[in-house]
Write a protein that holds these residues in place. Structure first.
Motif, short mmCIF file in Angstrom:
data_model
loop_
_atom_site.label_atom_id
_atom_site.label_comp_id
_atom_site.label_asym_id
_atom_site.label_seq_id
_atom_site.Cartn_x
_atom_site.Cartn_y
_atom_site.Cartn_z
N GLU A 225 0.83 -1.21 0.00
CA GLU A 225 0.00 0.00 0.00
C GLU A 225 0.86 1.26 0.00
OE1 GLU A 225 -3.17 0.33 2.87
OE2 GLU A 225 -3.86 2.19 1.93
N LYS A 226 1.91 1.24 0.81
CA LYS A 226 2.79 2.42 0.84
C LYS A 226 3.39 2.69 -0.55
CE LYS A 226 4.27 1.73 5.57
NZ LYS A 226 5.32 0.99 6.28
N ILE B 140 2.18 1.73 -3.49
CA ILE B 140 1.15 2.20 -4.42
C ILE B 140 0.89 3.69 -4.22
CG2 ILE B 140 -1.29 2.03 -5.09
CD1 ILE B 140 -1.17 -0.96 -4.41
N ALA B 141 0.74 4.05 -2.94
CA ALA B 141 0.44 5.46 -2.63
C ALA B 141 1.58 6.37 -3.09
CB ALA B 141 0.21 5.61 -1.12
N ARG C 289 2.09 5.47 -7.41
CA ARG C 289 0.95 5.49 -8.33
C ARG C 289 1.27 4.70 -9.61
NH1 ARG C 289 -3.99 6.92 -6.35
NH2 ARG C 289 -3.56 7.96 -4.37
N LEU D 37 -7.11 -2.55 -2.02
CA LEU D 37 -6.15 -1.55 -2.53
C LEU D 37 -6.46 -1.19 -3.98
CD1 LEU D 37 -2.77 -2.90 -1.07
CD2 LEU D 37 -4.19 -1.02 -0.18
N LYS E 173 -9.37 1.17 -3.76
CA LYS E 173 -9.01 2.41 -3.07
C LYS E 173 -8.13 3.31 -3.95
CE LYS E 173 -6.77 4.08 1.17
NZ LYS E 173 -6.08 3.66 2.41
N TYR E 174 -7.16 2.70 -4.64
CA TYR E 174 -6.22 3.50 -5.44
C TYR E 174 -6.54 3.44 -6.93
CZ TYR E 174 -3.61 3.92 -1.12
OH TYR E 174 -3.24 4.22 0.17
N GLN E 175 -7.67 2.77 -7.28
CA GLN E 175 -8.05 2.65 -8.70
C GLN E 175 -6.85 2.19 -9.53
OE1 GLN E 175 -11.60 4.16 -9.90
NE2 GLN E 175 -11.59 3.00 -8.00
N THR E 176 -6.26 1.10 -9.04
CA THR E 176 -5.03 0.57 -9.65
C THR E 176 -5.27 -0.85 -10.13
OG1 THR E 176 -3.60 1.94 -8.26
CG2 THR E 176 -2.62 -0.06 -9.16
N TRP F 135 -10.81 -3.92 -11.75
CA TRP F 135 -9.38 -3.60 -11.62
C TRP F 135 -8.50 -4.84 -11.59
CZ3 TRP F 135 -8.20 1.14 -12.78
CH2 TRP F 135 -9.19 2.13 -12.62
#
Lengths: 396, 396
Positions: A154-155, A157-158, A161, A190, A193-196, A230
């Motif tokens: 998560e870190k 990805i944030a 991006r 995730l 949340k991050y649209q990844t 996703w």
């Protein structure tokens, strides 16, 4: 001759160099990444291909749709249904020339030079090179005995991006590891949340030894609203039936699938319809469950034998998680008792003793752990595994 | 989802849209780009695949070398030898997943965004899109009844200094044309003079109707010192044996072949060994000469029938060079007698009359000639060809 700039992003594989040494007579190889040829259901494939040519010579030998041969897409959708993927239509997947091509199409479709992609550290070597050829900057997400560490993921990805996250959550190459259920759900959260986009590469999921692994990330996407949009999922016949068919598939959101299909049109027009029709007939004949049962049993014995031999011969100089499926033991030299701690050095010594494996460092896109190594238990029988590991003991 | 920038360089094929109309019942199609399924040597391929699985199940079903399956490389090198290519070792070619993949590998290996590539106007549609996906800027070299105009080609090479020149010199798609001997030699001289790679795509060269065409540019390279190092040659089993096998090959200078092999490793690992072993057994069985003789005879009859019918039904409203091989008539509407002169408009009217072909404009990377069209005589028998051309007459 002046080549394209993208070639500067890759190197000839370190593993390829090592493989040249494997010709040495009498060597026991744990280095391969392939299944045991002796396990191929030759009779079943002979019948399937004969039937394909008898029943549908036009379909099996003519040009076909880029998306794939429809009878095979139907069989594959049904096959995925047996593995907990709900509501998958044949149109929801495309057939690829092995799952390697699915990776290539994802690269071609999604990666612009400089885009970031998160992969596990370690991950599949050909993935690293494939994405780098499209100019990807790879970010390494650490794993432990339960797969990728989702808090770290998560870190990353944030922070980065990424264009997408690439995971081999089930008995991955090289880690042999298994992402646990809780983390699979976290990955889906995730994604939303991050649209990844999450790419789930799953060539080994059917090769479990005792109880079945948790459902695939794709199958679990039902439980996390919005996540299915996703997820791209890559499957393959290579590890369970035959790599030589070069039949893989990709399940992805419609828009991505359409773009990947367009790219595939200009990559190889379509996957061999001869191979596709053969695979379709094979699945239709209902031979897959027995083949899987056989393959699982044999690999389970070999994995057990290798684990026991490693503990006995190398003791506390090596640490590893006993694999519950797949083809690989991923191990780490501890240096205990002043023993060798470098995978490359150990590989060189092992070759001298007549046994080969692959050092782990090249499987990391960044921050390689030089103490790691990958051992395949797939292609040697139990007696050869015991002899090979005894040689490893001597090399240590 | 955000896709890679390279996708902006291509469009969904105009032809694809047209193909959707082909489902109309009773339509006679001259639109396809494929051989006639009825001509496939199904028995021969059945025997070949059974033999491949019986004699070498490991080789046919296991992972294989990225360069290709050695017994097939040997057969292909010998096959090229029968076509006047001297001194070709099996190591001098790689097997590709259809010759479409050879184009893709050339793009991946050679084209950096903004690089220029010269192609014929008109040329193969999938070539245009394939190279554009790698960011190529395409330059169109004009053709006449003797193939690409080499004087114009030289001017374009001198002006644009392209990464390479892509030609289909023998019965090309869509032109059906034949580059004459003198111009073939001129192309080789240009390669040396400008140190420019020439890509010779040759899927149709074996499909000649009467006398054999001039030797391939590759075969002629012996006669122009230094030229062999500037020739890449793409071959294919698709038009003479079966497209469904997806077996093509590329012959190129060693350095280019090595880079293309590396790119192929990350594109699809290797071409289906099952298809390769089948093709190898087929060639080894010596069935190819009879298959070629049969195919040539049938297509020759159809080409003749189409030519005669076109002259009879459309008269001076159409002009074309009678094809001496291949699958296509490339024609031009003259507008004589006030008849329709636009290929798109004519295609729409033809569909209404129950006959389909492909308008020629999309085959040009620049300066399309809207009066052109491509008619395939490959898949309809003589009676259907005559009926179809009669319908074209009505549509006119």
């Amino acid at each position: 001759m002046q080549f394209a700039g993208r070639l500067n992003n890759v190197e000839t594989s370190a593993i390829r160099e090592l493989f040249k040494l494997l010709g040495k007579p009498g060597i026991i190889s744990f280095a391969g990444g392939f299944p045991d040829s002796a396990m191929f259901d030759v009779e079943g494939l002979k019948e399937a291909s004969a039937k394909a040519l008898a029943e549908e010579p036009g379909g099996a030998l003519q040009y076909g749709a880029t998306e794939g041969y429809n009878p095979l897409r139907e069989q594959l959708a049904a096959f995925m249904g047996t593995k907990g993927v709900k509501g998958l239509n044949p149109e929801g997947l495309i057939v690829t020339t092995g799952s390697q091509q699915a990776l290539d199409l994802l690269g071609k479709t999604l990666i612009s030079p400089g885009d970031k992609v998160i992969v596990e550290g370690p991950t599949f070597l050909a993935t690293i090179q494939c994405f780098r050829l499209y100019g990807a900057e790879l970010i390494s997400a650490p794993i432990d005995g339960n797969g990728v560490k989702t808090d770290e993921l998560e870190k990353l990805i944030a922070e980065h991006r990424p264009k997408f996250v690439y995971l081999i959550p089930t008995f991955g190459n090289p880690s042999g590891g298994l992402l646990n259920l809780e983390r699979r759900k976290k990955v889906l959260e995730l994604a939303v949340k991050y649209q990844t986009l999450i790419v789930e590469d799953d060539p080994y999921g059917d090769l479990y030894f005792n109880e079945a692994p948790p459902p695939s990330i794709l199958a679990l996407s039902d439980s996390v609203p919005g996540s299915r949009e996703w997820i791209a999922h890559c499957g393959s016949m290579s590890k369970v039936l035959s790599p030589g068919l070069r039949v893989g598939w990709m399940i992805a959101p419609a828009e991505l699938l359409a773009k990947a299909t367009m790219c595939k049109q200009f990559s190889d027009a379509h996957t061999s319809t001869f191979a596709q029709a053969t695979a379709a007939q094979y699945l239709k004949a209902g031979r897959m469950p027995a083949t899987l049962a056989h393959v699982r049993k044999v690999y389970a014995e070999r994995a057990l034998a290798m684990g026991e031999a490693l503990r006995q011969e190398l003791g506390d100089a090596i640490e590893f998680v006993q694999p519950q499926g797949g083809l690989f033991v991923w191990a780490r030299l501890t240096g205990a008792g002043g023993k060798v701690k470098d995978g490359n050095e150990f590989a060189r010594r092992a070759i001298e003793q007549g046994v080969a494996f692959v050092p782990g460092a090249p499987f990391f896109c960044a921050n390689p752990d030089p103490a790691t190594l990958r051992l395949s238990f797939a292609t040697a029988d139990v007696a050869r595994i015991e002899e090979g590991v005894a040689r490893l003991g001597k090399a240590l």
